[in-house]
Design a protein around this motif. Sequence first.
Motif, PDB file in Angstrom:
ATOM      1  N   ASP A   1      29.024  37.006  39.936  1.00  0.00           N
ATOM      2  CA  ASP A   1      28.254  38.223  40.180  1.00  0.00           C
ATOM      3  C   ASP A   1      27.992  38.943  38.857  1.00  0.00           C
ATOM      4  OD1 ASP A   1      27.070  40.510  41.031  1.00  0.00           O
ATOM      5  OD2 ASP A   1      28.800  41.289  42.144  1.00  0.00           O
TER       6      ASP A   1
ATOM      7  N   ARG B   1      45.176  49.813  42.418  1.00  0.00           N
ATOM      8  CA  ARG B   1      45.071  50.067  40.971  1.00  0.00           C
ATOM      9  C   ARG B   1      45.325  51.547  40.668  1.00  0.00           C
ATOM     10  NH1 ARG B   1      39.371  49.814  40.370  1.00  0.00           N
ATOM     11  NH2 ARG B   1      39.484  52.043  40.772  1.00  0.00           N
ATOM     12  N   ASP B   2      44.623  52.417  41.380  1.00  0.00           N
ATOM     13  CA  ASP B   2      44.712  53.836  41.035  1.00  0.00           C
ATOM     14  C   ASP B   2      46.073  54.439  41.387  1.00  0.00           C
ATOM     15  OD1 ASP B   2      42.290  53.930  39.771  1.00  0.00           O
ATOM     16  OD2 ASP B   2      41.163  54.536  41.540  1.00  0.00           O
TER      17      ASP B   2
ATOM     18  N   ARG C   1      30.036  46.611  35.791  1.00  0.00           N
ATOM     19  CA  ARG C   1      31.277  47.190  36.346  1.00  0.00           C
ATOM     20  C   ARG C   1      32.366  47.291  35.288  1.00  0.00           C
ATOM     21  NH1 ARG C   1      32.729  47.436  41.816  1.00  0.00           N
ATOM     22  NH2 ARG C   1      34.795  46.622  41.398  1.00  0.00           N
TER      23      ARG C   1
ATOM     24  N   ASN D   1      42.073  44.838  39.549  1.00  0.00           N
ATOM     25  CA  ASN D   1      41.466  45.062  40.866  1.00  0.00           C
ATOM     26  C   ASN D   1      41.861  43.974  41.859  1.00  0.00           C
ATOM     27  OD1 ASN D   1      40.084  47.293  39.954  1.00  0.00           O
ATOM     28  ND2 ASN D   1      38.191  46.174  39.516  1.00  0.00           N
TER      29      ASN D   1
ATOM     30  N   ARG E   1      38.823  35.581  43.689  1.00  0.00           N
ATOM     31  CA  ARG E   1      37.368  35.702  43.539  1.00  0.00           C
ATOM     32  C   ARG E   1      36.959  37.107  43.056  1.00  0.00           C
ATOM     33  NH1 ARG E   1      35.526  39.332  47.066  1.00  0.00           N
ATOM     34  NH2 ARG E   1      36.924  39.685  48.819  1.00  0.00           N
ATOM     35  N   ARG E   2      37.949  37.970  42.858  1.00  0.00           N
ATOM     36  CA  ARG E   2      37.634  39.351  42.480  1.00  0.00           C
ATOM     37  C   ARG E   2      37.392  39.488  40.983  1.00  0.00           C
ATOM     38  NH1 ARG E   2      38.861  43.126  46.721  1.00  0.00           N
ATOM     39  NH2 ARG E   2      39.367  41.898  48.563  1.00  0.00           N
ATOM     40  N   ASP E   3      36.909  40.673  40.555  1.00  0.00           N
ATOM     41  CA  ASP E   3      36.428  40.802  39.176  1.00  0.00           C
ATOM     42  C   ASP E   3      37.550  40.893  38.135  1.00  0.00           C
ATOM     43  OD1 ASP E   3      37.094  43.369  40.037  1.00  0.00           O
ATOM     44  OD2 ASP E   3      35.166  44.280  39.500  1.00  0.00           O
TER      45      ASP E   3
ATOM     46  N   GLY F   1      42.303  46.274  45.904  1.00  0.00           N
ATOM     47  CA  GLY F   1      41.297  46.822  44.985  1.00  0.00           C
ATOM     48  C   GLY F   1      41.684  48.144  44.366  1.00  0.00           C
ATOM     49  N   GLY F   2      40.696  49.034  44.284  1.00  0.00           N
ATOM     50  CA  GLY F   2      40.839  50.295  43.556  1.00  0.00           C
ATOM     51  C   GLY F   2      42.002  51.162  44.030  1.00  0.00           C
TER      52      GLY F   2
ATOM     53  N   ARG G   1      21.108  48.036  42.572  1.00  0.00           N
ATOM     54  CA  ARG G   1      22.507  47.753  42.203  1.00  0.00           C
ATOM     55  C   ARG G   1      22.782  48.207  40.775  1.00  0.00           C
ATOM     56  NH1 ARG G   1      24.957  42.228  42.722  1.00  0.00           N
ATOM     57  NH2 ARG G   1      26.860  43.234  43.445  1.00  0.00           N
TER      58      ARG G   1
ATOM     59  N   ARG H   1      26.888  55.843  38.111  1.00  0.00           N
ATOM     60  CA  ARG H   1      28.331  56.123  38.218  1.00  0.00           C
ATOM     61  C   ARG H   1      28.968  56.137  36.829  1.00  0.00           C
ATOM     62  NH1 ARG H   1      31.588  52.752  42.522  1.00  0.00           N
ATOM     63  NH2 ARG H   1      33.087  54.415  42.082  1.00  0.00           N
TER      64      ARG H   1
ATOM     65  N   ARG I   1      29.050  42.457  37.557  1.00  0.00           N
ATOM     66  CA  ARG I   1      30.384  42.734  37.026  1.00  0.00           C
ATOM     67  C   ARG I   1      30.352  43.084  35.542  1.00  0.00           C
ATOM     68  NH1 ARG I   1      33.436  37.967  40.405  1.00  0.00           N
ATOM     69  NH2 ARG I   1      33.755  39.200  42.306  1.00  0.00           N
TER      70      ARG I   1
ATOM     71  N   ASP J   1      40.242  50.294  50.492  1.00  0.00           N
ATOM     72  CA  ASP J   1      39.704  49.047  51.051  1.00  0.00           C
ATOM     73  C   ASP J   1      40.877  48.204  51.540  1.00  0.00           C
ATOM     74  OD1 ASP J   1      36.925  49.404  50.452  1.00  0.00           O
ATOM     75  OD2 ASP J   1      37.438  49.103  48.345  1.00  0.00           O
TER      76      ASP J   1
HETATM   77  N1  CTP Z   1      34.901  43.682  43.722  1.00  0.00           N
HETATM   78  C1  CTP Z   1      34.619  42.586  42.911  1.00  0.00           C
HETATM   79  N2  CTP Z   1      33.364  42.405  42.397  1.00  0.00           N
HETATM   80  C2  CTP Z   1      32.378  43.289  42.663  1.00  0.00           C
HETATM   81  C3  CTP Z   1      32.638  44.405  43.469  1.00  0.00           C
HETATM   82  C4  CTP Z   1      33.922  44.580  43.979  1.00  0.00           C
HETATM   83  O1  CTP Z   1      35.522  41.786  42.664  1.00  0.00           O
HETATM   84  N3  CTP Z   1      31.167  43.079  42.163  1.00  0.00           N
HETATM   85  C5  CTP Z   1      36.246  43.825  44.305  1.00  0.00           C
HETATM   86  C6  CTP Z   1      37.295  44.377  43.363  1.00  0.00           C
HETATM   87  O2  CTP Z   1      38.520  43.795  43.731  1.00  0.00           O
HETATM   88  C7  CTP Z   1      37.297  45.860  43.690  1.00  0.00           C
HETATM   89  C8  CTP Z   1      37.078  45.834  45.199  1.00  0.00           C
HETATM   90  O3  CTP Z   1      36.212  44.715  45.400  1.00  0.00           O
HETATM   91  O4  CTP Z   1      38.509  46.470  43.340  1.00  0.00           O
HETATM   92  C9  CTP Z   1      36.466  47.105  45.750  1.00  0.00           C
HETATM   93  O5  CTP Z   1      35.244  47.352  45.133  1.00  0.00           O
HETATM   94  P1  CTP Z   1      34.701  48.814  44.879  1.00  0.00           P
HETATM   95  O6  CTP Z   1      35.019  49.690  46.026  1.00  0.00           O
HETATM   96  O7  CTP Z   1      33.296  48.687  44.429  1.00  0.00           O
HETATM   97  O8  CTP Z   1      35.490  49.260  43.577  1.00  0.00           O
HETATM   98  P2  CTP Z   1      36.901  49.862  43.312  1.00  0.00           P
HETATM   99  O9  CTP Z   1      37.672  48.865  42.523  1.00  0.00           O
HETATM  100  O10 CTP Z   1      37.536  50.404  44.543  1.00  0.00           O
HETATM  101  O11 CTP Z   1      36.600  50.961  42.248  1.00  0.00           O
HETATM  102  P3  CTP Z   1      35.969  52.408  42.354  1.00  0.00           P
HETATM  103  O12 CTP Z   1      37.128  53.291  42.041  1.00  0.00           O
HETATM  104  O13 CTP Z   1      34.959  52.374  41.264  1.00  0.00           O
HETATM  105  O14 CTP Z   1      35.388  52.566  43.704  1.00  0.00           O
END
Ligand code: CTP
Length: 409
Positions: A131, A11-12, A137, A96, A90-92, A7-8, A176, A183, A134, A23
């Motif tokens: 979801d 990416r970051d 998001r 990510n 399954r992720r967004d 995840g983040g 939510r 944010r 998203r 995570d």
């Molecule tokens: N995720 C997703 N769908 C969502 C929430 C989260 O697919 N509705 C997945 C994404 O892969 C995301 C990861 O879960 O990268 C972690 O989610 P979150 O911590 O909410 O976001 P981050 O991507 O870490 O971003 P942020 O920097 O905003 O915390």
Amino acid sequence: MQIYKVGGAVRDRLLGKPVTDIDWVVVGASTEEMLAKGYRPVGADFPVFLHPKSGEEYALARTERKSGRGYGGFTFHASPEVTLEEDLIRRDLTINAMAEDDHGRLTDPYHGQRDLEARLLRHVSPAFAEDPLRVLRVARFAARYAGLGFTVAPETLDLMRQLSESGELEALTAERSWKEISRALMEDQPHVFIQVLRDCGALNVLIPEVEALFGVPQPEAHHPEIDSGVHTLSVLEQAALHKQPLTVRWACLLHDLGKGLTPESQWPRHIAHEHKGLRLIKAVNERFKAPRDCQELALLVGEYHTHGHRALELKPSTLLELLQSFDVYRRPQRFEEFINACEMDARGRKGLEQRSYPQADYLRGAATAARTVAVQPLLELGFKGPELGEALKRERLKALKAYKEAASA
Ligand code: CTP
């Protein structure tokens, strides 16, 4: 079991941005194995655990299936057989959906790295639609990374449009939605959040009161940008440029809602829009259960922003009423936030971004003048109860008269 950063955090790091929370996803493990290793479960039937020492989140690799409307309508399937690729799909967004092992090796089956380079926010698969949050998001990520040149991929925007039209967004809980909105408003370019929501038709579902501002003209003399919606976006942009807190940004977004109610026959004037907008601001506040300080400031800024702009012309008695409405004696910070919101409103106009705003210091001075009236001497003179209140008001009015005279001398 294999453990990956996901995840983040991935990416970051690839974007060269600071990573705050990490995570993890765990492949090939069962709940029992996690518990045996001392991980603490987060919820009763959710396959997420906290590391016994670091407190970071470790989720078992899982697949998700939507089983109904809204956020509750999910069934999870977590088992040691679920692969990393199955979890990632399954992720967004593709950016990510990358994973990194403890040697720093990347697993990127859905081409997140390519999209990072192309500056594209692109959904991973049709599972995106499971979801509806998203939609918000993606708009939030667009607001965050707009400065780096990111945009939403056209096919993802299409999917967001379909979700917005499907009625799914209405099933989101206030909590939510507010979490995403708040944010997003704190990102570097919060106006991009609103713009993306608008582009996919979600703004019209979530905050139709803001959507209604687009296409509504204002007098060109005060508003060279003319359009009330464009103005609102610029005010929000200014609030971010000036590093304003959430309360101010929320108030900026909602300050002109009344303009959406003006009959066309009255355009481009908006008589009494400050008052007319109050019931709309209240409705939006309540829809998202915004925190009390955000709700209060939005209503006050909505009602009094024109007073702020006309501060130098206000009679001392009107100035006093303004200060009383803000309870500036006990809540000086709230009045300061009001002043800043007014200044953002004044600057959020085409070509006027750099203008000076002498009203701000004038209002600060007025607040100080009124606050220097001491209660003790009045108590010593025997005033109590409502009479004390009246005496205080008289003294404050005197102080404001003297202040205004000195300021105009
Ligand atoms: N995720 C997703 N769908 C969502 C929430 C989260 O697919 N509705 C997945 C994404 O892969 C995301 C990861 O879960 O990268 C972690 O989610 P979150 O911590 O909410 O976001 P981050 O991507 O870490 O971003 P942020 O920097 O905003 O915390």
